[in-house]
Write a protein that holds these residues in place. Sequence first.
Motif, PDB file in Angstrom:
ATOM      1  N   ASN A  39       0.814  -1.217   0.000  1.00 16.51           N
ATOM      2  CA  ASN A  39       0.000   0.000   0.000  1.00 16.51           C
ATOM      3  C   ASN A  39       0.848   1.268   0.000  1.00 16.51           C
ATOM      4  O   ASN A  39       0.322   2.375  -0.109  1.00 16.51           O
ATOM      5  CB  ASN A  39      -0.950   0.002   1.202  1.00 16.51           C
ATOM      6  N   LEU A  90      -4.854   1.816  -2.866  1.00 19.77           N
ATOM      7  CA  LEU A  90      -5.405   0.751  -2.036  1.00 19.77           C
ATOM      8  C   LEU A  90      -5.135  -0.595  -2.696  1.00 19.77           C
ATOM      9  O   LEU A  90      -5.529  -0.829  -3.837  1.00 19.77           O
ATOM     10  CB  LEU A  90      -6.902   0.947  -1.828  1.00 19.77           C
ATOM     11  N   SER A  91      -4.429  -1.455  -1.967  1.00 22.97           N
ATOM     12  CA  SER A  91      -4.069  -2.781  -2.467  1.00 22.97           C
ATOM     13  C   SER A  91      -4.509  -3.832  -1.467  1.00 22.97           C
ATOM     14  O   SER A  91      -4.436  -3.612  -0.256  1.00 22.97           O
ATOM     15  CB  SER A  91      -2.545  -2.872  -2.665  1.00 22.97           C
ATOM     16  N   ARG A 138      -3.976  -4.271  -6.991  1.00 25.60           N
ATOM     17  CA  ARG A 138      -3.948  -2.815  -6.811  1.00 25.60           C
ATOM     18  C   ARG A 138      -5.227  -2.214  -7.390  1.00 25.60           C
ATOM     19  O   ARG A 138      -5.446  -2.269  -8.590  1.00 25.60           O
ATOM     20  CB  ARG A 138      -2.729  -2.229  -7.499  1.00 25.60           C
ATOM     21  N   ILE A 163      -5.210   6.220  -1.688  1.00 27.21           N
ATOM     22  CA  ILE A 163      -5.306   6.224  -0.223  1.00 27.21           C
ATOM     23  C   ILE A 163      -5.158   7.651   0.258  1.00 27.21           C
ATOM     24  O   ILE A 163      -4.280   8.360  -0.153  1.00 27.21           O
ATOM     25  CB  ILE A 163      -4.238   5.324   0.410  1.00 27.21           C
TER      26      ILE A 163
END
Length: 142
Positions: A75, A80-81, A137, A142
């Motif tokens: 991340n 956001l992963s 991903r 974020i």
Amino acid sequence: MSISNKSIPKAEAVLHRMMAKDAFSKLLGLQVDEVGEGYCRLHFKVREDMLNGFGILHGGVTYSAADSAFAFACNSHGRLSVALSTNMDYLEAGKLGDTLTVEAKEESLKNKVGVYQIRITNQEDVLVALFKGTSYRTSKEI
């Protein structure tokens, strides 16, 4: 905790945001030593409440620490992963009082997929476990 200072590198800002709500990593006592894009190194001390019925470190604790380092590393780019797949090989038993270092390194990063290798070593630099994580991903920043 809200990080708005633009002078803080993105990876550190993401880490602070994640740790503010990561009760489980706090429960494990994980201490992040270093974070950067695609990288995280943390450590923790093996406590009595982390041992299994044979008096050795519970595999779930080792896995959870590796999973946290994986999350912080994947991340760190600010997208956001989430885990797509993971696997772990346990090579040595962790023991009460050990200080384990968990180091996550990005091996490959594409638009939608990242691959990470995580090494867990003890205070004597003995390799305790290897973890491989593949992340998906999302397009969400974020």
